[in-house]
Design an enzyme around this catalytic site. Structure first.
Site, short mmCIF file in Angstrom:
data_model
loop_
_atom_site.label_atom_id
_atom_site.label_comp_id
_atom_site.label_asym_id
_atom_site.label_seq_id
_atom_site.Cartn_x
_atom_site.Cartn_y
_atom_site.Cartn_z
N TYR A 118 0.91 -1.16 0.00
CA TYR A 118 0.00 0.00 0.00
C TYR A 118 0.94 1.20 0.00
O TYR A 118 1.70 1.40 0.95
CB TYR A 118 -0.88 -0.02 1.25
CG TYR A 118 -1.80 1.17 1.36
CD1 TYR A 118 -3.17 1.05 1.08
CD2 TYR A 118 -1.31 2.41 1.72
CE1 TYR A 118 -4.01 2.15 1.16
CE2 TYR A 118 -2.16 3.52 1.80
CZ TYR A 118 -3.49 3.38 1.51
OH TYR A 118 -4.33 4.47 1.59
N THR A 119 0.94 2.02 -1.07
CA THR A 119 1.97 3.06 -1.22
C THR A 119 1.42 4.49 -1.24
O THR A 119 2.18 5.42 -1.52
CB THR A 119 2.78 2.81 -2.52
OG1 THR A 119 1.88 2.74 -3.62
CG2 THR A 119 3.60 1.55 -2.45
N TYR A 140 2.08 5.29 6.85
CA TYR A 140 2.74 4.46 5.84
C TYR A 140 4.10 3.95 6.37
O TYR A 140 4.38 2.75 6.33
CB TYR A 140 2.92 5.26 4.55
CG TYR A 140 3.86 4.64 3.53
CD1 TYR A 140 3.46 3.54 2.78
CD2 TYR A 140 5.14 5.15 3.33
CE1 TYR A 140 4.33 2.97 1.85
CE2 TYR A 140 6.00 4.60 2.41
CZ TYR A 140 5.60 3.49 1.67
OH TYR A 140 6.46 2.93 0.75
N1 LIG Z 1 6.93 4.49 -4.67
C1 LIG Z 1 7.93 4.96 -3.93
O1 LIG Z 1 8.33 6.13 -4.03
C2 LIG Z 1 8.62 4.06 -2.94
C3 LIG Z 1 9.65 4.59 -2.15
C4 LIG Z 1 10.29 3.74 -1.24
C5 LIG Z 1 9.91 2.42 -1.14
N2 LIG Z 1 8.88 1.95 -1.90
C6 LIG Z 1 8.51 0.53 -1.74
O2 LIG Z 1 8.83 -0.12 -2.96
C7 LIG Z 1 7.91 -1.20 -3.18
C8 LIG Z 1 7.32 -1.09 -4.58
O3 LIG Z 1 6.62 0.15 -4.67
P1 LIG Z 1 5.87 0.58 -6.00
O4 LIG Z 1 6.03 2.04 -6.12
O5 LIG Z 1 6.25 -0.32 -7.12
O6 LIG Z 1 4.37 0.29 -5.55
P2 LIG Z 1 3.06 0.32 -6.46
O7 LIG Z 1 3.35 0.84 -7.81
O8 LIG Z 1 2.02 0.97 -5.62
O9 LIG Z 1 2.73 -1.23 -6.62
C9 LIG Z 1 2.29 -2.03 -5.56
C10 LIG Z 1 1.48 -3.16 -6.15
O10 LIG Z 1 1.00 -3.97 -5.06
C11 LIG Z 1 -0.37 -4.28 -5.32
N3 LIG Z 1 -1.07 -4.63 -4.09
C12 LIG Z 1 -1.67 -3.80 -3.20
N4 LIG Z 1 -2.26 -4.52 -2.23
C13 LIG Z 1 -2.02 -5.83 -2.49
C14 LIG Z 1 -2.40 -7.04 -1.87
N5 LIG Z 1 -3.15 -7.06 -0.76
N6 LIG Z 1 -1.99 -8.21 -2.40
C15 LIG Z 1 -1.24 -8.21 -3.53
N7 LIG Z 1 -0.88 -7.10 -4.20
C16 LIG Z 1 -1.26 -5.92 -3.68
C17 LIG Z 1 -0.91 -3.02 -5.96
O11 LIG Z 1 -2.13 -3.28 -6.60
P3 LIG Z 1 -3.22 -2.08 -6.71
O12 LIG Z 1 -2.55 -1.01 -7.52
O13 LIG Z 1 -4.38 -2.75 -7.39
O14 LIG Z 1 -3.52 -1.65 -5.30
C18 LIG Z 1 0.23 -2.67 -6.92
O15 LIG Z 1 0.12 -3.36 -8.15
C19 LIG Z 1 6.89 -1.12 -2.04
O16 LIG Z 1 7.28 -1.99 -1.03
C20 LIG Z 1 7.02 0.31 -1.54
O17 LIG Z 1 6.65 0.43 -0.18
C21 LIG Z 1 8.23 2.73 -2.81
#
Ligand SMILES: NC(=O)c1ccc[n+]([C@@H]2O[C@H](COP(=O)([O-])OP(=O)(O)OC[C@H]3O[C@@H](n4cnc5c(N)ncnc54)[C@H](OP(=O)(O)O)[C@@H]3O)[C@@H](O)[C@H]2O)c1
Length: 299
Positions: free
Chosen positions: A62-63, A126
């Site tokens: 959840y981001t 978060y």
């Molecule tokens: N984005 C950033 O700037 C950032 C920075 C630091 C760390 N991170 C970390 O990096 C990782 C990847 O981030 P990202 O930006 O690629 O995230 P993202 O684009 O939000 O992708 C997360 C994916 O997880 C799916 N998801 C949500 N709830 C789920 C569930 N219950 N079961 C299975 N899948 C589920 C989402 O589906 P839906 O879209 O349908 O909800 C989405 O496809 C995460 O751990 C995040 O915390 C991100």
């Protein structure tokens, strides 16, 4: 050997799946909602029995940092209970989990890059949920790997780079925060690092589990990040770029508080896995070039 990738339609998950398709080695099964839900232990358990993965890569999360302040239950279910479910099933079946976490587990009150073992002290829902997710993973076994990253952007999904390029079409002036410091990270670079660790796990009998940091090389502010995006875009032919005005965090209130300084020290991942960092501006230029080739300037 099978690798299970969870969160495969997110911005990082899509890069991991694409890059894995271009490499040899184990098969990868890539899944996201609705076919896999990391909060549903019973279905997850059934999935593990069928697929028998030896490595699980969890990019699902959840981001929505601001929305998390009012959706805490969902945020904790996905970011704390989901990784706990995956880690528990991995221990039960002898698999290793590679789980992704965030710089937002730190409060940002320091001014030197955070080490892996610095105490976490998140300041928003978060960050708290991600810190509890890390704890849940590491409590199951020290064999699992947690990779903290920061300021993630890439070709897929929503991110700061795509937002800036979209706003370039709509606005003449943008106000961007100039007192939060961090390290922009290209999702494609992080995906390479994740797959290098997966390769390492496949080839070695033993490995050092624990928490590692991976981000782009160099520290910047959101303001400098934005001006770099527009400099590169202008160089690549974007006809009109907006004026960027620096503002303070106090002038730009958001629902969730963000750490003022969240740069990560990444020496551990280099030492244990030989993974070096890429300078963030080089990766940014390559990514914008790829995006423009793919979709023009339509963001
Ligand atoms: N984005 C950033 O700037 C950032 C920075 C630091 C760390 N991170 C970390 O990096 C990782 C990847 O981030 P990202 O930006 O690629 O995230 P993202 O684009 O939000 O992708 C997360 C994916 O997880 C799916 N998801 C949500 N709830 C789920 C569930 N219950 N079961 C299975 N899948 C589920 C989402 O589906 P839906 O879209 O349908 O909800 C989405 O496809 C995460 O751990 C995040 O915390 C991100």
């Amino acid at each position: 050997m099978t690798i299970l990738l969870v969160g495969s339609r997110g911005q990082l998950g899509r890069e991991v799946e694409n890059k894995k398709a271009a490499r040899s080695g184990s098969d990868m099964v890539a899944m996201d909602l609705p076919e896999i839900d990391i909060t549903d232990l019973a279905k997850l358990s059934q999935m593990f029995s069928e697929l028998k993965p030896s490595i699980v890569i969890n990019t699902a999360a959840y981001t929505a940092v601001d929305a998390a302040e009012t959706q805490a239950d969902l945020c904790y279910a996905v970011n704390r209970d989901g990784p706990a479910n995956l880690a528990g099933l991995c221990v039960k079946t002898g698999a290793t989990l590679i789980h992704i976490s965030t710089d937002y587990v730190f409060d940002g009150s320091g001014n030197t890059p955070y080490h892996e073992d610095d105490p976490v002290s998140p300041i928003g829902v978060y960050g708290k949920s991600k810190a509890e997710g890390e704890n849940a993973v590491m409590a199951r076994t020290g064999e699992h790997i947690v990779i903290r990253t920061s300021w993630l952007y890439g070709k897929y999904g929503k991110n700061f780079v795509k937002t800036m390029l979209r706003l370039a079409m709509e606005k003449d002036t943008l106000h961007v925060v100039n007192d939060q410091y961090g390290c922009p990270t290209c999702a494609a670079d992080l995906a390479e690092a994740v797959l290098m660790i997966a390769d390492f796990l496949e080839k070695q009998n033993g490995h050092e589990g624990g928490i590692y940091h991976y981000c782009g090389e160099g520290i910047t502010t959101w303001y400098d990040f934005a001006t770099s995006i527009f400099d590169i875009a202008a160089e690549l032919g974007l006809a009109k770029v907006p004026k960027v005005v620096p503002v303070s965090t106090a002038q730009f209130p958001t629902a969730a508080k963000r750490p003022l300084f969240s740069a990560l020290d990444c020496s551990g991942i280099e030492k244990s896995f030989g993974i070096g960092l890429r300078p963030w501006k080089q990766s940014l230029k390559r990514t914008i070039q790829e995006m423009v080739t793919r979709q023009g300037w339509n963001f």
